[in-house]
Each structure stands twice: as structure tokens, then as C-alpha cells.
Write a protein that holds these residues in place. Structure first.
Motif, PDB file in Angstrom:
ATOM      1  N   GLY A 157       0.827  -1.146  -0.211  1.00 13.81           N
ATOM      2  CA  GLY A 157      -0.154   0.180  -0.130  1.00 13.81           C
ATOM      3  C   GLY A 157       0.786   1.198   0.020  1.00 13.81           C
ATOM      4  N   THR A 158       0.122   2.405  -0.078  1.00 16.11           N
ATOM      5  CA  THR A 158       0.985   3.680   0.143  1.00 16.11           C
ATOM      6  C   THR A 158       0.428   4.570   0.893  1.00 16.11           C
ATOM      7  OG1 THR A 158       1.427   3.594  -2.320  1.00 16.11           O
ATOM      8  CG2 THR A 158       1.492   5.851  -1.467  1.00 16.11           C
ATOM      9  N   LEU A 159       1.260   5.129   1.776  1.00 14.33           N
ATOM     10  CA  LEU A 159       0.856   6.023   2.828  1.00 14.33           C
ATOM     11  C   LEU A 159       0.967   7.485   2.396  1.00 14.33           C
ATOM     12  CD1 LEU A 159       2.959   4.755   6.041  1.00 14.33           C
ATOM     13  CD2 LEU A 159       0.218   5.275   5.801  1.00 14.33           C
ATOM     14  N   THR A 160      -0.294   8.180   2.550  1.00 17.82           N
ATOM     15  CA  THR A 160      -0.348   9.597   2.204  1.00 17.82           C
ATOM     16  C   THR A 160      -0.729  10.356   2.978  1.00 17.82           C
ATOM     17  OG1 THR A 160      -0.737   8.755  -0.350  1.00 17.82           O
ATOM     18  CG2 THR A 160      -1.172  11.059   0.326  1.00 17.82           C
TER      19      THR A 160
ATOM     20  N   LYS B  55      12.534  15.110   6.345  1.00 15.58           N
ATOM     21  CA  LYS B  55      12.092  13.448   5.877  1.00 15.58           C
ATOM     22  C   LYS B  55      11.121  13.047   6.433  1.00 15.58           C
ATOM     23  CE  LYS B  55      14.092   9.048   7.059  1.00 15.58           C
ATOM     24  NZ  LYS B  55      15.473   8.405   7.867  1.00 15.58           N
ATOM     25  N   ALA B  56      10.332  12.172   5.569  1.00 15.51           N
ATOM     26  CA  ALA B  56       9.049  11.574   6.387  1.00 15.51           C
ATOM     27  C   ALA B  56       9.434   9.983   5.978  1.00 15.51           C
ATOM     28  CB  ALA B  56       7.936  11.879   5.418  1.00 15.51           C
ATOM     29  N   GLY B  57       9.360   9.075   7.061  1.00 18.85           N
ATOM     30  CA  GLY B  57       9.593   7.737   6.773  1.00 18.85           C
ATOM     31  C   GLY B  57       9.235   6.845   8.039  1.00 18.85           C
ATOM     32  N   LEU B  58       9.505   5.614   7.815  1.00 22.44           N
ATOM     33  CA  LEU B  58       9.337   4.693   8.755  1.00 22.44           C
ATOM     34  C   LEU B  58      10.576   4.170   9.721  1.00 22.44           C
ATOM     35  CD1 LEU B  58       7.168   1.835   7.121  1.00 22.44           C
ATOM     36  CD2 LEU B  58       6.289   3.701   8.985  1.00 22.44           C
ATOM     37  N   ALA B  59      10.603   4.126  10.869  1.00 21.16           N
ATOM     38  CA  ALA B  59      11.649   3.600  11.559  1.00 21.16           C
ATOM     39  C   ALA B  59      11.425   2.529  12.665  1.00 21.16           C
ATOM     40  CB  ALA B  59      12.368   4.802  12.346  1.00 21.16           C
TER      41      ALA B  59
ATOM     42  N   GLY C 131      18.369  -2.167   1.635  1.00 24.98           N
ATOM     43  CA  GLY C 131      19.467  -0.975   1.338  1.00 24.98           C
ATOM     44  C   GLY C 131      18.662   0.238   1.046  1.00 24.98           C
ATOM     45  N   THR C 132      17.558   0.182   0.699  1.00 24.83           N
ATOM     46  CA  THR C 132      16.573   1.424   0.539  1.00 24.83           C
ATOM     47  C   THR C 132      15.610   1.657   1.442  1.00 24.83           C
ATOM     48  OG1 THR C 132      16.692   0.823  -1.839  1.00 24.83           O
ATOM     49  CG2 THR C 132      15.326   2.392  -1.130  1.00 24.83           C
ATOM     50  N   GLU C 133      15.802   2.995   2.090  1.00 27.04           N
ATOM     51  CA  GLU C 133      14.771   3.459   3.292  1.00 27.04           C
ATOM     52  C   GLU C 133      13.678   3.528   2.831  1.00 27.04           C
ATOM     53  OE1 GLU C 133      15.932   6.441   5.916  1.00 27.04           O
ATOM     54  OE2 GLU C 133      18.080   6.081   5.608  1.00 27.04           O
ATOM     55  N   VAL C 134      12.458   3.289   3.602  1.00 27.84           N
ATOM     56  CA  VAL C 134      10.924   3.325   3.352  1.00 27.84           C
ATOM     57  C   VAL C 134      10.764   4.855   3.928  1.00 27.84           C
ATOM     58  CG1 VAL C 134       8.664   2.383   3.752  1.00 27.84           C
ATOM     59  CG2 VAL C 134      10.616   0.901   3.947  1.00 27.84           C
ATOM     60  N   ALA C 135      10.941   5.720   2.962  1.00 24.62           N
ATOM     61  CA  ALA C 135      11.040   7.145   3.517  1.00 24.62           C
ATOM     62  C   ALA C 135      11.007   7.971   1.953  1.00 24.62           C
ATOM     63  CB  ALA C 135      12.225   7.419   3.933  1.00 24.62           C
TER      64      ALA C 135
ATOM     65  N   SER D  19       5.430   4.553  -0.418  1.00 21.50           N
ATOM     66  CA  SER D  19       5.107   3.407  -0.718  1.00 21.50           C
ATOM     67  C   SER D  19       5.619   2.082   0.321  1.00 21.50           C
ATOM     68  CB  SER D  19       5.557   2.869  -2.148  1.00 21.50           C
ATOM     69  OG  SER D  19       5.016   3.987  -3.137  1.00 21.50           O
ATOM     70  N   ILE D  20       4.811   1.235   0.751  1.00 20.93           N
ATOM     71  CA  ILE D  20       5.436   0.106   1.801  1.00 20.93           C
ATOM     72  C   ILE D  20       5.535  -0.941   1.088  1.00 20.93           C
ATOM     73  CG2 ILE D  20       4.693  -1.016   3.807  1.00 20.93           C
ATOM     74  CD1 ILE D  20       4.557   1.860   4.207  1.00 20.93           C
ATOM     75  N   PRO D  21       6.992  -1.279   0.978  1.00 23.81           N
ATOM     76  CA  PRO D  21       7.372  -2.586  -0.132  1.00 23.81           C
ATOM     77  C   PRO D  21       6.796  -3.993   0.469  1.00 23.81           C
ATOM     78  CG  PRO D  21       9.176  -1.195   0.681  1.00 23.81           C
ATOM     79  CD  PRO D  21       8.335  -0.586   1.364  1.00 23.81           C
ATOM     80  N   ALA D  22       6.550  -4.562  -0.440  1.00 23.03           N
ATOM     81  CA  ALA D  22       6.265  -6.232  -0.240  1.00 23.03           C
ATOM     82  C   ALA D  22       7.198  -6.665   0.587  1.00 23.03           C
ATOM     83  CB  ALA D  22       6.045  -7.093  -1.443  1.00 23.03           C
ATOM     84  N   GLY D  23       8.329  -6.361   0.714  1.00 25.78           N
ATOM     85  CA  GLY D  23       9.429  -7.202   1.407  1.00 25.78           C
ATOM     86  C   GLY D  23       9.727  -6.770   2.917  1.00 25.78           C
TER      87      GLY D  23
END
Length: 348
Positions: free
Chosen positions: A162-165, A179-183, A199-203, A224-228
Motif C-alpha cells: 500500500g501507499t501512505l499519504t 524527511k518522512a519515513g518509517l523507523a 538497503g533502501t529506506e522506506v521514506a 510506498s510500503i514494499p512487499a519485502g
């Protein structure tokens, strides 16, 4: 400035074997101050012991001059003052720059509480509070500070794919990175690591944003929330996800942030949303959706993670998705409600 002549006599308080009495009178206190401004408060006090003279700023209770003690803003003390009667004391008090202006409050004001604190034993006495004379109007800051916050409340839960908006706003003292992102954090709130896949941030990054005025600049983040990505259930014990918006220097030194909790689920982890009551009913030309909470938005995501634009009709806890434009394949239906985002899978 205004002159105060009223004096509040404190009740005797037992401490380390003897009673202490005292009082504080306001000599002058500004009627107004700007957030970030340093004001001078003139007082006199009477005490039979050596004291620290304390000034504390609170919001008032609604439609009252009484302090709401859950809304402490700041405090300053004049330390180690000798015993005496009607002893003058001057306190330099800085109103925090981030203080919400009085005009932005609902039926509330700001009010000072003054008190004496015995140097020996720490007994508090001689209170002066909860009168109109103690109130002060806080005006909007004329000083820009580095500050950031959410404008719209992000979803409490989202499925992978899914996508967080969401919208957020900031003020910046100079050119900054945002920055906007998950941690990942501990349940106690300690930062552990940024959320990333391969290696790619969810941000999402907003680099070299220019300095602002005191009027916040609003931005929209779409992450975008990656499937992995590991789901919340797959994190180690004591670990949780948080979604944050943060301010950094241009060299990426941390300055300020705002965070909210968020749950990451698989597309079929509907049980993670309590009482979601999600029903997905495929029809010949449409897909009917039913939930137990009012629906605010629906998103269709392909197996590749692409958001698919299709006509959607929403009415309360029910919605209809036109499936005419959907190619054969597997899709994730994300349904945003007041309880969060619930998801289900459909195959066409």
C-alpha cells in the motif's frame, strides 16, 4: 505593565520539625508577551527562611483563571533569597518560542503561579496563583523556529504493497533537509534503526528546503510500503514501527521530529484491526465492500505494488468498486476507516 497590590498568605506547612510561612505579591507583570520573548516580572516576598522564588507558566482551565496543572509550559526561579519582609525580587522569564498563542486556544488563557521553595528541605509555600492578575496573553512568535508536525493524521495501519499519504507542515530557520519515513523503535520509544528493504529506506526526502517565515509550509508525503518489509508481527519482541516527519541540517544532523505509531500488516492480516468487519464481495461488474466503520477512502493495488485508478462509490460503511477496468490478476483492496486501514485480496 500593571501594578499589583494583592498578597496571598500561605498556610503554615510542617517541614523538618517547624512551620514555614510566607507570601508573594506581584508588583508588575506584563499583560502581553510574544512567544519566544523574555519578560521581567517584579515581585516582593515575605519568608522566615531562605528560599528560591519560583515562577511557573500554565494554561488556564477552560473559561477560568485557575491554572490547569496538566499544561505546564515553563518555569524559572530566583535562587537563594534571604529571609525578610516584602523583599523585592526580579525574575527574568523566557516564554517558550513554541508556545501556542492565546488566540489559538479555546476559552483558555495563560497564567503564572508563583511560590516559595525552602532552600533547606524543599517545602513549597506562599503560593500566589489563580487570579486575573496572574494571567498573560501570549502573542504569536515573531521568531522562526525549526518545528514540524502532522497536518492530517496518518493511517494507524497499512498493508504491505500500500501507499501512505498524509500532509505535514514545518517552519525552518534556514535551509534544511526534511524527511518522512518509517523507523523501528523499542516499545519504550528509543530509536533502533530506519525501516529499509534491500538497503533502501522506506521514506521520502525533501532536500534543501528553504527557510520559512513563521507561517508553516505544508507538504504532502506519499510513501510506498514494499512487499519485502517485515510486518509488525515479524519484528523482534519489544520492537514497533513509528512513522515520523523530521528536520535535519543540510549535513543531515538531526534537529526535530514528530512521530506516530503505525502497524504494518500483510494484505490478509485483517485480524490486526480489531472489529474491522471487512467484507469483500465480488459481483459481475463490481466489487462490494462492507465494514463496521465509516469508510473514508479505498485504494486498489496490483500485485506489483502499483495503485490502480478505478471508479469508487462510498456511502457510510459501504462502497462499490467498478471492476470493469481491472485486468485479470490479483489485487489488494485497502479500505481506510476510523479504525485504520484494513486490507483484503481479490482475484479477477
Amino acid at each position: 505593565m500593571r501594578k499589583k497590590i494583592s498578597t496571598l498568605i500561605a498556610a503554615c506547612i510542617a517541614s523538618i520539625g517547624f512551620a514555614q510561612t510566607g507570601s508573594i505579591a506581584i508588583v508588575s507583570l506584563p499583560d502581553q508577551a510574544t512567544a519566544g520573548e523574555t519578560i521581567t516580572i517584579q515581585l516582593t516576598y515575605t519568608s522566615d527562611v531562605q528560599v528560591n522564588v519560583s515562577a511557573e507558566l500554565f494554561r488556564t482551565q477552560e473559561s477560568s483563571v485557575n491554572c490547569d496543572y496538566t499544561t505546564w509550559q515553563a518555569a524559572t526561579t530566583a535562587d537563594n533569597k534571604a529571609p525578610g519582609t516584602d523583599v523585592p525580587v526580579s525574575i527574568s522569564f523566557t516564554i517558550p518560542a513554541a508556545t501556542t498563542p492565546t488566540a489559538s486556544l479555546t476559552n483558555r488563557d495563560y497564567s503564572f503561579q508563583f511560590k516559595l521553595i525552602a532552600v533547606t528541605g524543599g517545602t513549597e509555600f506562599g503560593y500566589n496563583n489563580n487570579t486575573q492578575d496572574n494571567t498573560i496573553e501570549i502573542l504569536p512568535s515573531t521568531t522562526v523556529i525549526d518545528n514540524i508536525d502532522f497536518v492530517t493524521t496518518p493511517a494507524a495501519s497499512i498493508a504491505k504493497g500500500g501507499t501512505l499519504t498524509f500532509d505535514f507542515a514545518y517552519t525552518l530557520t534556514e535551509t534544511r533537509n526534511v524527511k518522512a519515513g518509517l523507523a523501528v523503535y523499542t516499545t519504550g520509544g528509543d530509536f533502533l534503526r530506519n525501516a529499509e528493504v534491500g538497503g533502501t529506506e522506506v521514506a521520502q526526502y525533501f532536500s534543501d528546503e528553504p527557510a520559512t517565515t513563521t507561517t508553516p509550509v505544508q507538504k504532502t508525503a506519499s510513501i510506498s510500503i514494499p512487499a519485502g518489509l517485515a510486518t509488525s508481527n515479524e519484528l523482534a519482541a519489544g520492537e514497533v514501527y513509528k512513522l515520523g516527519v523530521s528536520i535535519f541540517t543540510t549535513g543531515w544532523a538531526y534537529l526535530s521530529d514528530k512521530k506516530v505509531d503505525i502497524t504494518i500488516t500483510n494484505a490478509t492480516d485483517i485480524s490486526l484491526i480489531e472489529n474491522s468487519g471487512l467484507s469483500i464481495i465480488p459481483q459481475a461488474q463490481s466489487i462490494d465492500i462492507q465494514t463496521q466503520s465509516a469508510i473514508s477512502a479505498i485504494t486498489i493495488v496490483s500485485a506489483a505494488g502499483t495503485t490502480i485508478q478505478v471508479p469508487v462509490s462510498i456511502e457510510g460503511t459501504q462502497a462499490t468498486i467498478s471492476s470493469n477496468g481491472l485486468a485479470a490478476g490479483t489485487y489488494i483492496v485497502q479500505v481506510a476507516t476510523k479504525k485504520g486501514i484494513v486490507s483484503g485480496k481479490i482475484v479477477k
